[in-house]
Design a protein around this motif. Structure first.
Motif, PDB file in Angstrom:
ATOM      1  N   UNK A   1      -7.426   1.086  -5.860  1.00  0.00           N
ATOM      2  CA  UNK A   1      -7.145   2.329  -5.484  1.00  0.00           C
ATOM      3  C   UNK A   1      -8.396   2.663  -4.468  1.00  0.00           C
ATOM      4  N   UNK A   2      -8.230   3.654  -3.560  1.00  0.00           N
ATOM      5  CA  UNK A   2      -9.478   3.989  -2.770  1.00  0.00           C
ATOM      6  C   UNK A   2      -9.045   5.736  -2.923  1.00  0.00           C
ATOM      7  N   UNK A   3      -9.972   6.335  -3.456  1.00  0.00           N
ATOM      8  CA  UNK A   3     -10.141   7.803  -3.636  1.00  0.00           C
ATOM      9  C   UNK A   3     -10.817   8.347  -2.212  1.00  0.00           C
ATOM     10  N   UNK A   4     -10.330   9.025  -1.310  1.00  0.00           N
ATOM     11  CA  UNK A   4     -11.101   9.462  -0.217  1.00  0.00           C
ATOM     12  C   UNK A   4     -11.185  11.101  -0.382  1.00  0.00           C
TER      13      UNK A   4
ATOM     14  N   UNK B   1       0.677  -1.229   0.019  1.00  0.00           N
ATOM     15  CA  UNK B   1      -0.140  -0.081   0.093  1.00  0.00           C
ATOM     16  C   UNK B   1       0.768   1.269  -0.099  1.00  0.00           C
ATOM     17  N   UNK B   2       0.332   2.301  -0.533  1.00  0.00           N
ATOM     18  CA  UNK B   2       0.974   3.588  -0.369  1.00  0.00           C
ATOM     19  C   UNK B   2      -0.060   4.864  -0.411  1.00  0.00           C
ATOM     20  N   UNK B   3       0.060   5.826  -0.375  1.00  0.00           N
ATOM     21  CA  UNK B   3      -0.780   7.093  -0.226  1.00  0.00           C
ATOM     22  C   UNK B   3      -1.188   7.561   0.983  1.00  0.00           C
ATOM     23  N   UNK B   4      -1.006   6.842   2.133  1.00  0.00           N
ATOM     24  CA  UNK B   4      -1.600   7.307   3.346  1.00  0.00           C
ATOM     25  C   UNK B   4      -0.628   8.792   3.867  1.00  0.00           C
ATOM     26  N   UNK B   5      -1.147   9.118   4.970  1.00  0.00           N
ATOM     27  CA  UNK B   5      -0.500  10.484   5.498  1.00  0.00           C
ATOM     28  C   UNK B   5      -1.305  11.258   6.351  1.00  0.00           C
ATOM     29  N   UNK B   6      -0.959  12.444   6.495  1.00  0.00           N
ATOM     30  CA  UNK B   6      -1.716  13.445   7.558  1.00  0.00           C
ATOM     31  C   UNK B   6      -2.536  14.548   6.530  1.00  0.00           C
ATOM     32  N   UNK B   7      -3.727  14.733   6.949  1.00  0.00           N
ATOM     33  CA  UNK B   7      -4.435  15.595   6.139  1.00  0.00           C
ATOM     34  C   UNK B   7      -5.430  16.228   7.000  1.00  0.00           C
ATOM     35  N   UNK B   8      -5.751  17.337   6.664  1.00  0.00           N
ATOM     36  CA  UNK B   8      -6.700  18.418   7.367  1.00  0.00           C
ATOM     37  C   UNK B   8      -8.243  17.816   7.106  1.00  0.00           C
ATOM     38  N   UNK B   9      -9.192  17.888   8.166  1.00  0.00           N
ATOM     39  CA  UNK B   9     -10.311  17.710   7.857  1.00  0.00           C
ATOM     40  C   UNK B   9     -11.083  18.470   6.704  1.00  0.00           C
ATOM     41  N   UNK B  10     -11.729  17.642   5.612  1.00  0.00           N
ATOM     42  CA  UNK B  10     -12.033  18.253   4.556  1.00  0.00           C
ATOM     43  C   UNK B  10     -11.379  17.782   3.238  1.00  0.00           C
ATOM     44  N   UNK B  11     -10.224  17.402   3.541  1.00  0.00           N
ATOM     45  CA  UNK B  11      -9.097  16.989   2.475  1.00  0.00           C
ATOM     46  C   UNK B  11      -9.219  15.603   1.806  1.00  0.00           C
ATOM     47  N   UNK B  12      -8.505  15.474   0.946  1.00  0.00           N
ATOM     48  CA  UNK B  12      -8.602  14.129   0.209  1.00  0.00           C
ATOM     49  C   UNK B  12      -7.262  13.496   0.172  1.00  0.00           C
ATOM     50  N   UNK B  13      -7.387  12.350   0.048  1.00  0.00           N
ATOM     51  CA  UNK B  13      -6.214  11.320  -0.249  1.00  0.00           C
ATOM     52  C   UNK B  13      -6.351  10.205  -1.094  1.00  0.00           C
ATOM     53  N   UNK B  14      -5.498   9.851  -1.697  1.00  0.00           N
ATOM     54  CA  UNK B  14      -5.693   8.515  -2.570  1.00  0.00           C
ATOM     55  C   UNK B  14      -4.714   7.569  -2.355  1.00  0.00           C
TER      56      UNK B  14
END
Length: 122
Positions: free
Chosen positions: A79-82, A6-19
């Motif tokens: 993939x998971x687009x969040x 897996x890859x793509x994790x991390x820290x993001x603010x509420x309302x943001x996006x990650x893939x």
């Protein structure tokens, strides 16, 4: 024999996006369902979304309308687009796949990735 990375994790603010991405490798004959699970601190691992080899998708209620799962069968990748992330989406996200291994007979093995951490700050 088979690995999921897996890859793509991390820290993001509420309302943001990650893939998130998850690539399978090894002695793969075919892959049936691939999915993403989440384990929040102090909680059990739970299904977020999964997708069959022909593209049928299934989502947890918490993910509907915000997350999109997709896959590239040629690349053995899911993939998971969040989008619209919330603090309650925080957790370790694990990739899961039902894999038929070359030379392993006509059975599917359940394979897990090592997990990628997603942290959503408020």
């Amino acid at each position: 024999q088979v690995q999921l990375v897996e890859s793509g994790g991390g820290l993001v603010q509420a309302g943001g996006s990650l893939r998130l991405s998850c690539a399978a490798s090894g002695s793969i004959f075919s892959i049936n369902t691939m999915g993403w699970y989440r384990q929040a601190p102090g909680k059990q691992r739970e299904l977020v979304a999964d997708i069959t080899s022909d593209g049928r998708t299934n989502y947890a209620d918490s993910a509907k309308g915000r997350f999109t799962i997709s896959r590239d069968n040629a690349k053995d990748t899911v993939y998971l687009r969040m989008n619209s992330l919330k603090p309650e989406d925080t957790g370790v996200y694990y990739c899961n796949a039902a894999v038929m291994v070359r030379g392993g007979g006509y059975t599917y093995l359940e394979v897990w990735g090592q997990g990628t951490l997603v942290t959503v700050s408020s």
